[in-house]
Design a protein around this motif. Structure first.
Motif, mmCIF file in Angstrom:
data_model
loop_
_atom_site.group_PDB
_atom_site.id
_atom_site.type_symbol
_atom_site.label_atom_id
_atom_site.label_comp_id
_atom_site.label_asym_id
_atom_site.label_seq_id
_atom_site.Cartn_x
_atom_site.Cartn_y
_atom_site.Cartn_z
ATOM 1 N N GLY A 393 -4.412 3.250 7.247
ATOM 2 C CA GLY A 393 -3.289 2.580 6.604
ATOM 3 C C GLY A 393 -3.600 2.118 5.196
ATOM 4 N N PHE A 394 -2.597 1.521 4.559
ATOM 5 C CA PHE A 394 -2.747 0.994 3.199
ATOM 6 C C PHE A 394 -3.617 -0.265 3.215
ATOM 7 C CE2 PHE A 394 1.136 3.466 2.762
ATOM 8 C CZ PHE A 394 0.986 4.044 1.502
ATOM 9 N N SER A 395 -4.215 -0.529 2.086
ATOM 10 C CA SER A 395 -5.022 -1.742 1.955
ATOM 11 C C SER A 395 -4.222 -2.809 1.209
ATOM 12 C CB SER A 395 -6.316 -1.452 1.184
ATOM 13 O OG SER A 395 -6.029 -0.933 -0.102
ATOM 14 N N GLY A 396 -4.314 -4.042 1.668
ATOM 15 C CA GLY A 396 -3.650 -5.143 1.008
ATOM 16 C C GLY A 396 -2.144 -4.948 0.907
ATOM 17 N N LYS A 397 -1.611 -5.218 -0.299
ATOM 18 C CA LYS A 397 -0.172 -5.097 -0.547
ATOM 19 C C LYS A 397 0.177 -3.778 -1.231
ATOM 20 C CE LYS A 397 0.516 -10.095 -0.951
ATOM 21 N NZ LYS A 397 1.040 -11.203 -1.815
ATOM 22 N N GLU A 398 -0.717 -2.811 -1.155
ATOM 23 C CA GLU A 398 -0.512 -1.540 -1.844
ATOM 24 C C GLU A 398 0.754 -0.829 -1.374
ATOM 25 O OE1 GLU A 398 -2.902 2.687 -2.632
ATOM 26 O OE2 GLU A 398 -3.734 1.142 -1.297
ATOM 27 N N GLU A 399 1.088 -0.972 -0.097
ATOM 28 C CA GLU A 399 2.259 -0.299 0.447
ATOM 29 C C GLU A 399 3.553 -0.780 -0.203
ATOM 30 O OE1 GLU A 399 4.121 0.831 4.859
ATOM 31 O OE2 GLU A 399 2.511 -0.658 4.663
ATOM 32 N N GLN A 400 3.539 -1.979 -0.728
ATOM 33 C CA GLN A 400 4.734 -2.555 -1.328
ATOM 34 C C GLN A 400 4.930 -2.114 -2.783
ATOM 35 O OE1 GLN A 400 4.497 -6.806 -0.782
ATOM 36 N NE2 GLN A 400 3.876 -6.612 1.363
ATOM 37 N N GLU A 401 3.958 -1.441 -3.347
ATOM 38 C CA GLU A 401 4.060 -1.000 -4.731
ATOM 39 C C GLU A 401 5.081 0.139 -4.859
ATOM 40 O OE1 GLU A 401 0.216 0.178 -5.975
ATOM 41 O OE2 GLU A 401 -0.694 -1.808 -5.684
ATOM 42 N N PRO A 402 5.756 0.241 -6.013
ATOM 43 C CA PRO A 402 6.692 1.351 -6.229
ATOM 44 C C PRO A 402 5.973 2.702 -6.111
ATOM 45 C CG PRO A 402 6.943 -0.324 -7.938
ATOM 46 C CD PRO A 402 5.706 -0.685 -7.170
ATOM 47 N N CYS A 403 6.613 3.642 -5.478
ATOM 48 C CA CYS A 403 6.080 5.013 -5.344
ATOM 49 C C CYS A 403 4.800 5.084 -4.500
ATOM 50 C CB CYS A 403 5.829 5.636 -6.711
ATOM 51 S SG CYS A 403 7.268 5.671 -7.798
ATOM 52 N N ALA A 404 4.542 4.072 -3.665
ATOM 53 C CA ALA A 404 3.297 4.050 -2.890
ATOM 54 C C ALA A 404 3.141 5.303 -2.028
ATOM 55 C CB ALA A 404 3.247 2.797 -2.023
ATOM 56 N N TYR A 405 4.216 5.746 -1.403
ATOM 57 C CA TYR A 405 4.126 6.886 -0.496
ATOM 58 C C TYR A 405 4.099 8.223 -1.232
ATOM 59 C CZ TYR A 405 4.537 4.090 3.717
ATOM 60 O OH TYR A 405 4.284 3.197 4.745
ATOM 61 N N HIS A 406 4.350 8.199 -2.533
ATOM 62 C CA HIS A 406 4.206 9.411 -3.345
ATOM 63 C C HIS A 406 2.757 9.607 -3.794
ATOM 64 C CE1 HIS A 406 8.503 10.482 -3.875
ATOM 65 N NE2 HIS A 406 8.690 9.178 -3.689
ATOM 66 N N LYS A 407 1.921 8.605 -3.592
ATOM 67 C CA LYS A 407 0.523 8.677 -4.011
ATOM 68 C C LYS A 407 -0.391 9.177 -2.898
ATOM 69 C CE LYS A 407 1.052 4.673 -7.101
ATOM 70 N NZ LYS A 407 0.567 3.300 -7.402
ATOM 71 N N ILE A 408 0.163 9.423 -1.734
ATOM 72 C CA ILE A 408 -0.675 9.774 -0.584
ATOM 73 C C ILE A 408 -0.328 11.168 -0.066
ATOM 74 C CG2 ILE A 408 -0.848 7.350 0.088
ATOM 75 C CD1 ILE A 408 1.117 8.090 2.414
ATOM 76 N N LEU A 409 -1.233 11.706 0.724
ATOM 77 C CA LEU A 409 -0.986 12.960 1.431
ATOM 78 C C LEU A 409 -0.668 12.711 2.900
ATOM 79 C CD1 LEU A 409 -3.832 15.173 -0.106
ATOM 80 C CD2 LEU A 409 -1.391 15.241 -0.642
ATOM 81 N N LEU A 410 -1.233 11.629 3.442
ATOM 82 C CA LEU A 410 -1.050 11.350 4.862
ATOM 83 C C LEU A 410 -1.315 9.871 5.126
ATOM 84 C CD1 LEU A 410 -2.345 13.423 7.878
ATOM 85 C CD2 LEU A 410 -3.108 11.051 7.650
ATOM 86 N N VAL A 411 -0.530 9.298 6.030
ATOM 87 C CA VAL A 411 -0.781 7.928 6.470
ATOM 88 C C VAL A 411 -0.598 7.881 7.984
ATOM 89 C CG1 VAL A 411 1.607 7.177 6.099
ATOM 90 C CG2 VAL A 411 -0.238 5.480 6.091
ATOM 91 N N HIS A 412 -1.447 7.106 8.637
ATOM 92 C CA HIS A 412 -1.470 7.041 10.101
ATOM 93 C C HIS A 412 -0.682 5.830 10.605
ATOM 94 C CE1 HIS A 412 -4.176 7.413 13.947
ATOM 95 N NE2 HIS A 412 -2.993 7.970 14.097
ATOM 96 N N LYS A 413 -0.340 5.911 11.885
ATOM 97 C CA LYS A 413 0.303 4.819 12.612
ATOM 98 C C LYS A 413 1.697 4.492 12.062
ATOM 99 C CE LYS A 413 -3.114 4.016 15.495
ATOM 100 N NZ LYS A 413 -2.976 4.321 16.937
ATOM 101 N N ARG A 414 2.596 5.441 12.154
ATOM 102 C CA ARG A 414 3.989 5.215 11.797
ATOM 103 C C ARG A 414 4.856 5.632 12.979
ATOM 104 N NH1 ARG A 414 1.503 2.830 8.807
ATOM 105 N NH2 ARG A 414 1.648 2.627 6.528
ATOM 106 N N SER A 415 5.801 4.776 13.348
ATOM 107 C CA SER A 415 6.684 5.052 14.474
ATOM 108 C C SER A 415 7.714 6.109 14.072
ATOM 109 C CB SER A 415 7.403 3.775 14.901
ATOM 110 O OG SER A 415 8.323 3.378 13.895
ATOM 111 N N PRO A 416 8.382 6.752 15.052
ATOM 112 C CA PRO A 416 9.435 7.719 14.716
ATOM 113 C C PRO A 416 10.512 7.121 13.815
ATOM 114 C CG PRO A 416 8.865 7.910 17.026
ATOM 115 C CD PRO A 416 8.125 6.718 16.500
ATOM 116 N N GLU A 417 10.903 5.880 14.089
ATOM 117 C CA GLU A 417 11.919 5.225 13.269
ATOM 118 C C GLU A 417 11.434 5.044 11.824
ATOM 119 O OE1 GLU A 417 12.563 4.532 17.482
ATOM 120 O OE2 GLU A 417 10.834 4.101 16.200
ATOM 121 N N GLN A 418 10.188 4.656 11.679
ATOM 122 C CA GLN A 418 9.624 4.489 10.338
ATOM 123 C C GLN A 418 9.539 5.829 9.612
ATOM 124 O OE1 GLN A 418 5.983 2.470 11.614
ATOM 125 N NE2 GLN A 418 6.623 0.620 10.514
ATOM 126 N N MET A 419 9.169 6.882 10.345
ATOM 127 C CA MET A 419 9.080 8.210 9.724
ATOM 128 C C MET A 419 10.410 8.633 9.123
ATOM 129 S SD MET A 419 6.781 10.676 12.129
ATOM 130 C CE MET A 419 5.341 10.077 12.994
#
Length: 448
Positions: A393-419
């Motif tokens: 997963g993300f470290s600290g508050k990194e997930e809240q940053e703009p475009c956070a999910y555009h900076k990654i290739l893969l992230v673990h532990k996400r529910s179907p609803e979150q996906m």
């Protein structure tokens, strides 16, 4: 007198020459043995250095000419069950007695099934091993009872050649999405099919694109249950189910690896890469396609040993009985080899075929990603760490940053609803986050 002197000289030459030659031969053998001893690496747990894109174990050089007792990442001394099993195999073929001298053709050795069975019987028949086995947790006992068996039949196979894909495919697929799942996780599978795991032509981040195929990897829980009947219907509809006839438990995830490697080697000659991950990961497929196409162009690592993910070094076995990763000292002693976290990892199709061959000489281990690391070490290959793989997963508050999910290739532990929500957001913010680069910066590695 001269004739007598000549006679005795000839006699001396006849008698001394063999002795001189024998002495020279012994001297040569001694020199060669000493040279071999001085180039033997004795691996010291915890000594890890990083070289370019690889994490490589270092060691101390032996300077004496005594017969060595090389060590691997696992400890050869003691009475741990797995260590003794693998020692019987490795001492016969000398594959990983030290990292520098692993035979390049070890993966091509014709391992017969009886070799694993015989070593298993020899070790388990000792009184000490029997006692350790009886005192082990039930999960370990169940694993040991079946760890020498690998010839499980398939219950369901994909209708396509190599998982689900489009029929009018014009070129080989760039990547096969191989997702570990269980019978009851239909919702996870369905969301993956509709989002990041969609088969067919997929556009990359930079305007290019590639063909993607998909397959779900399962064991069984009850072959006569309603869930099994529904799984057959699901297979008929989506043509992406690969199920074997073994119990789908956490410790049997290793079986999914070795059986998948075998299946892939026979059915997927065209796929250049494989993403093997859990059914609760979110993959930025467009960015992954662009990244892999870049790797093909850059040729930063030969494809026959290409593996990239969240690399873990110097990990020690978990000794907490409350953890699902618990491995008792009676079963295994030593550190784990360098390995990529099993939540999501990408490797080449060529490497999978090599892993399939070499795994035939390595006893199964309860933790699947650790086992892959063991196979990699036998191949003298090392995974590349990429910080865009977030299996923790993300470290600290990194997930809240703009475009956070555009900076990654893969992230673990996400529910179907979150996906579903995150996938829609990735598409919605694609234009404003177009120039955002992947997460960078190399970590030293973390323990499991």
């Amino acid at each position: 007198m001269a004739r007598c002197h000549c006679h005795w000289r000839n006699v001396c030459i006849c008698l001394c020459s063999p002795c001189i030659l024998l002495a020279l031969l012994m001297f040569y053998i001694t020199i060669m043995v000493c040279m071999d001893m001085t180039t033997t690496v004795e691996w010291t747990p915890g000594e890890i250095s990083q070289s370019k894109n690889h994490f490589v174990a270092t060691g101390r050089w032996k300077k004496n000419c005594k017969v060595p007792t090389p060590e691997t990442f696992w400890k050869q001394h003691g009475d741990a069950f797995w260590n003794r099993l693998q020692l019987q195999i490795d001492s016969r073929f000398k594959p990983i007695l030290h990292l520098k001298n692993i035979p390049r053709d070890f993966e091509n050795i014709n391992f017969h099934d009886s070799l694993l069975r015989d070593s298993f019987s020899d070790v388990l028949d000792t009184n000490r091993s029997r006692k350790n086995f009886e005192e082990s947790p039930e999960t370990i006992q169940l694993f040991v009872n079946h760890m020498q068996k690998r010839d499980y039949s398939t219950i369901i196979q994909p209708k396509g050649v190599c998982g689900a894909g489009v029929e009018n495919q014009k070129e080989p697929p760039l990547i096969l999405m191989a997702i570990k799942t269980t019978m009851l996780n239909f919702k996870n599978r369905q969301v993956i099919r509709q989002t990041w795991g969609k088969e067919g032509w997929v556009a990359g981040h930079n305007g290019s694109g590639a063909y993607v195929r998909r397959v779900f990897l399962l064991g069984t829980e009850d072959t006569e249950s309603l869930a099994q009947e529904l799984l057959h219907l699901e297979s008929d509809r989506y043509r992406d189910i690969l199920q074997w006839d073994f119990m789908d438990t956490f410790f049997n995830l290793t079986l999914k690896d070795v059986l998948f490697w075998k299946w892939f080697s026979h059915h997927c000659n065209g796929s250049q890469f494989v993403l093997k991950g859990d059914d609760d990961v979110l993959v930025n497929t467009p960015k992954l396609i662009t990244y892999l196409q870049g790797e093909l162009l850059n040729k930063s690592q030969t494809l026959n040993e290409f593996m990239v993910g969240d690399v873990i070094v110097s990990a020690a076995p978990i000794r907490d009985r409350g953890s699902k990763y618990f491995i008792p000292e009676s079963f295994y002693k030593g550190l784990y080899p360098t390995y990529a976290g099993g939540g999501g990892v990408v490797y080449s199709g060529l490497l999978i075929k090599r892993l399939h061959r070499v795994s035939k000489g390595i006893h199964l281990f309860p933790i699947d990603d650790v086992y892959v690391g063991m196979c990699m070490l036998h191949l003298n290959a090392y995974p590349i760490h990429n910080p865009a793989f977030l299996t923790f997963g993300f470290s600290g508050k990194e997930e809240q940053e703009p475009c956070a999910y555009h900076k990654i290739l893969l992230v673990h532990k996400r529910s179907p609803e979150q996906m579903v929500v995150l996938w829609k957001d990735l598409k919605k913010t694609k234009r404003q986050c177009w120039d955002v680069p992947l997460r960078d910066g190399r970590k030293k590695g973390k323990k499991q």
